[in-house]
Enzyme design. Structure first.
Site, mmCIF file in Angstrom:
data_model
loop_
_atom_site.group_PDB
_atom_site.id
_atom_site.type_symbol
_atom_site.label_atom_id
_atom_site.label_comp_id
_atom_site.label_asym_id
_atom_site.label_seq_id
_atom_site.Cartn_x
_atom_site.Cartn_y
_atom_site.Cartn_z
ATOM 1 C CG ASP A 30 31.992 62.225 39.153
ATOM 2 O OD1 ASP A 30 32.189 62.237 40.384
ATOM 3 O OD2 ASP A 30 32.587 62.969 38.340
ATOM 4 C CG ASN A 32 33.510 63.690 43.884
ATOM 5 O OD1 ASN A 32 33.399 63.073 42.832
ATOM 6 N ND2 ASN A 32 34.473 63.451 44.760
ATOM 7 C CG ASP A 34 36.326 62.291 41.321
ATOM 8 O OD1 ASP A 34 35.324 61.847 40.718
ATOM 9 O OD2 ASP A 34 36.839 61.714 42.299
ATOM 10 C CG ASP A 38 31.066 59.526 43.590
ATOM 11 O OD1 ASP A 38 29.846 59.519 43.790
ATOM 12 O OD2 ASP A 38 31.666 60.463 42.983
ATOM 13 C CG ASP A 107 32.940 41.676 43.083
ATOM 14 O OD1 ASP A 107 33.498 40.587 43.270
ATOM 15 O OD2 ASP A 107 32.609 42.105 41.959
ATOM 16 C CG ASP A 213 36.993 37.920 41.090
ATOM 17 O OD1 ASP A 213 36.283 38.394 40.192
ATOM 18 O OD2 ASP A 213 38.225 37.742 40.968
ATOM 19 C CD GLU A 270 34.027 35.534 37.714
ATOM 20 O OE1 GLU A 270 34.038 36.101 36.616
ATOM 21 O OE2 GLU A 270 34.964 35.649 38.532
ATOM 22 C CG HIS A 343 32.781 43.836 35.736
ATOM 23 N ND1 HIS A 343 32.031 42.796 36.250
ATOM 24 C CD2 HIS A 343 34.058 43.587 36.091
ATOM 25 C CE1 HIS A 343 32.833 41.962 36.884
ATOM 26 N NE2 HIS A 343 34.072 42.413 36.808
ATOM 27 C CG ASP A 344 34.868 40.641 33.756
ATOM 28 O OD1 ASP A 344 35.482 41.695 34.016
ATOM 29 O OD2 ASP A 344 34.763 39.696 34.562
HETATM 30 O O1 ISL Z 1 37.208 38.804 31.564
HETATM 31 C C1 ISL Z 1 37.276 37.665 31.260
HETATM 32 C C2 ISL Z 1 37.177 37.265 29.902
HETATM 33 O O2 ISL Z 1 37.943 38.073 29.169
HETATM 34 C C3 ISL Z 1 37.368 36.580 32.190
HETATM 35 O O3 ISL Z 1 38.323 35.647 31.863
HETATM 36 C C4 ISL Z 1 37.611 37.112 33.555
HETATM 37 O O4 ISL Z 1 38.923 37.429 33.744
HETATM 38 C C5 ISL Z 1 37.154 36.063 34.489
HETATM 39 O O5 ISL Z 1 35.797 35.986 34.258
HETATM 40 C C6 ISL Z 1 37.383 36.441 35.923
HETATM 41 O O6 ISL Z 1 36.788 37.663 36.183
HETATM 42 C C7 ISL Z 1 36.889 38.190 37.449
HETATM 43 O O7 ISL Z 1 38.195 38.138 37.971
HETATM 44 C C8 ISL Z 1 39.186 38.940 37.309
HETATM 45 C C9 ISL Z 1 38.712 40.361 37.064
HETATM 46 O O8 ISL Z 1 39.606 40.996 36.188
HETATM 47 C C10 ISL Z 1 37.323 40.410 36.498
HETATM 48 O O9 ISL Z 1 36.906 41.739 36.350
HETATM 49 C C11 ISL Z 1 36.442 39.635 37.427
HETATM 50 O O10 ISL Z 1 35.085 39.689 37.076
HETATM 51 C C12 ISL Z 1 40.379 38.934 38.202
HETATM 52 O O11 ISL Z 1 40.017 39.325 39.491
HETATM 53 CA CA CA Z 2 33.545 61.025 41.900
#
Ligand code: ISL
Ligand code: CA
Length: 574
Positions: A30, A32, A34, A38, A107, A213, A270, A343-344
């Site tokens: 971050d 700035n 908040d 960013d 993405d 995605d 993905e 991130h998932d």
């Molecule tokens: O997060 C998951 C398992 O719990 C996956 O089922 C996930 O939702 C799936 O991999 C799809 O992910 C992508 O599309 C989603 C988004 O929430 C995720 O962050 C993204 O990586 C919907 O856009």
């Molecule tokens: Ca920020």
């Protein structure tokens, strides 16, 4: 301009030797104060990223979004969310990346938009609207007593029905993810062209490719076939009817020609639920569909019969079996990504390693996967061995998937009876996506150097010990191991191009493989993927004449024994 040289001047398959670094901008840095990471914050840290030795950054969504699913619900594909900065900040970041020889992968969410997107606002305005057909609408079914019911029993991936009722036009719309993420109808050619236009907008600015995605969900089986649940009428998975659908490859080829090819950009898909055979077709160069894909089988290895939240420990053999199937199945034709984290997903060491042996297990798992064939994707914080967060209160959670899971689990009597409150929390701590989303740990200051004022989600309390500053200064750290590993991968052609053969050591926790080219010396990788000390088996699958090139313990090898999470990589002596 430098950026043009970088994106079109390289070889078309540069990604095969490349390693990628994934940034979740909200949680990286971050600039700035908040409390939200960013674009300038990322720019400040580019030297750190470059120094890892990676070639490209995959940046999670930064577009305008109501953030129901943290940016995976896009309301305007051509603008930057003000939380992340301005278009000028974006251009400056891109320029700074290209100057350092780092490529940028954006993405792109093409399966659905936000319900706040102008397209959906138009679509829901009336049944006769020109964009009605850009989304999936369906009249209700009538239940036994004439009551309105969704068109079928498809469940959303974020719990509950995949259909939401629209009062005004009296029809249901399809949302495979959240209610505020209506699915786009790819059958409509105008919609497809509109999406291609949004992508070209970014390519014209010089971005080097897209991570697409859930791209294998864009072709749905016509007529929303019913997937009838048992009498208890719970929801069932739409996957058989939405994944790898009948027109998917036609769409991928069209997008390739109209979007990626003219810009020599790369397409990373993905693809949840994809089979090895389909993955091989999508990524075979002559198919002209995708360059790289993400499959989920390692991520599913610790889900029980009840799916993701039904958590069990994965054994080394389970992991190896998945790796083997994919490595052998794609052979020299298809191409895969290699990832443990994103991130998932919960954090690698908490999930498949052992935090008692945090560094050894992190190193062993990393090298075991990233020395296989494919492109490594390293997620922010993985390289310093970040761990899951000790969640104990609802107020600590942010993610829609996790919060929906909790409310459905609490309302579901059988789940509640079986697991109880403690069981629900155990599942959350093991699997919540928020584990991956706590801020990057830069130093041991109160907010870990993420921000100097606040944070949108709590910083892991272990940041005082686990952080970039500490790891940078210590030769044996997991961070320095990642730096070596990434560089080693790049200069050793056997890793990107060679064949692979897994071998049996006779011990369940001791796994390994060799990378080879006919007639040349092989590279051997072996690891104790467990926390027990192992006595070396009498018959060894690796040659006697060999040279150690990498290891998860700094003090070399102890003969005859394999310490917990000990990894060794050797070159066969010529
Ligand atoms: O997060 C998951 C398992 O719990 C996956 O089922 C996930 O939702 C799936 O991999 C799809 O992910 C992508 O599309 C989603 C988004 O929430 C995720 O962050 C993204 O990586 C919907 O856009
Ligand atoms: Ca920020």
């Amino acid at each position: 301009m430098q950026s043009i040289v970088l994106s079109s001047g390289g070889e078309a398959d540069w990604f095969r030797k490349a390693s990628f670094y994934q940034i979740y901008p909200r949680s990286f840095h971050d600039s700035n104060g908040d409390g939200i990471g960013d674009l300038r914050g990322i720019e400040d840290k580019l030297d750190y990223v470059k120094d890892l030795g990676v070639d490209a950054i995959w940046l999670c969504p930064i577009y305008s979004s109501p953030n129901d699913d943290n940016g995976y619900d896009i309301s305007d594909y051509r603008s930057i969310h003000p939380d992340f900065g301005t278009m000028a900040d974006f251009e400056s970041l891109l320029e700074s990346m290209h100057r350092r020889g780092l490529r940028l992968i954006m993405d792109m969410v093409l399966n659905h938009s936000s319900d706040q997107h102008d397209w959906f606002r138009a679509s829901r305005s009336s049944r006769g609207d020109a964009k009605r057909n850009w989304y999936f609408w369906s009249p209700p079914r009538r239940g036994e007593h004439g009551e309105k019911e969704p068109p079928n029993h498809w469940g959303s991936f974020f719990s509950g029905s995949a259909w939401a009722w629209d009062e005004k036009t009296e029809e249901y719309y399809l949302h495979l993810f959240g209610k505020k993420q209506p699915d786009l109808n790819w059958e409509n050619a105008d919609l497809r062209d509109a999406l291609y236009g949004e992508m070209r907008f970014w390519l014209a600015k010089g971005v080097d490719g897209f991570r697409l995605d859930v791209i294998n969900l864009i072709s749905k089986a016509p007529g929303f076939p019913e997937n009838r649940p048992q009498a208890d009428s719970s929801f069932t998975s739409p996957m058989p009817f939405v994944a790898d659908g009948p027109r998917l490859e036609e769409y991928l080829k069209e997008m390739r020609q109209k979007v990626f090819k003219p810009y020599k950009a790369i397409a990373i898909g993905e693809t949840p639920g994809v089979t090895v055979e389909a993955a091989k077709r999508y990524t075979a160069p002559e198919s002209e569909e995708l360059d790289i894909l993400f499959q989920f089988e390692l991520m599913d290895a610790d889900g029980g019969a009840g799916g993701k939240w039904d958590h069990r420990r994965a054994a080394p053999a389970d992991l190896e079996q998945v790796m083997r199937r994919w490595q052998e199945g794609l052979g020299r034709v298809g191409w895969n990504s290699l990832y443990w984290n994103n991130h998932d997903q919960p954090r690698l060491i908490s999930r498949f390693g052992d935090k008692t042996y945090r560094e050894a297990s992190g190193k062993a798992l990393a090298a075991f996967l990233y020395l296989q064939k494919g492109s490594p994707f390293i997620y922010q914080g993985e390289e310093i061995g970040m761990l899951n967060f000790p969640f104990r209160a609802l107020s600590e959670l942010r993610d829609i998937e996790c919060l929906n899971f909790i409310s459905y689990a609490c309302a579901d009597e059988s789940f509640w009876e079986k697991r109880g409150e403690a069981g629900i929390w155990e599942a959350v701590r093991a699997k919540s996506r928020d584990n991956a989303r706590t801020p990057m740990q830069w130093d041991d200051s109160p907010l870990a150097g993420f921000s100097d004022s606040s944070s949108w989600i709590a910083v892991n309390p272990n940041a005082s010990a686990i952080n970039v500053r500490e790891a940078s200064g210590r030769e044996s750290s997991i961070l320095n191991f990642y730096r070596k590993l990434i560089r080693f991968r790049k200069k050793e052609p056997l890793i990107s191009d060679g064949g692979i053969e897994f071998f049996d050591t006779g011990l369940p926790a001791l796994r390994g493989y060799r990378r080879y080219e006919e007639g040349g010396p092989s590279l051997y990788v072996a690891a104790n993927l467990g926390s027990e000390m192992l006595e070396e088996p009498p018959k060894l699958p690796w040659p006697e004449a060999r040279q150690l090139v990498l290891g998860s313990y700094a003090d070399g090898q102890k003969s005859g024994q394999w310490r917990p999470w000990e990894l060794r990589v050797w070159h066969e002596a010529e």
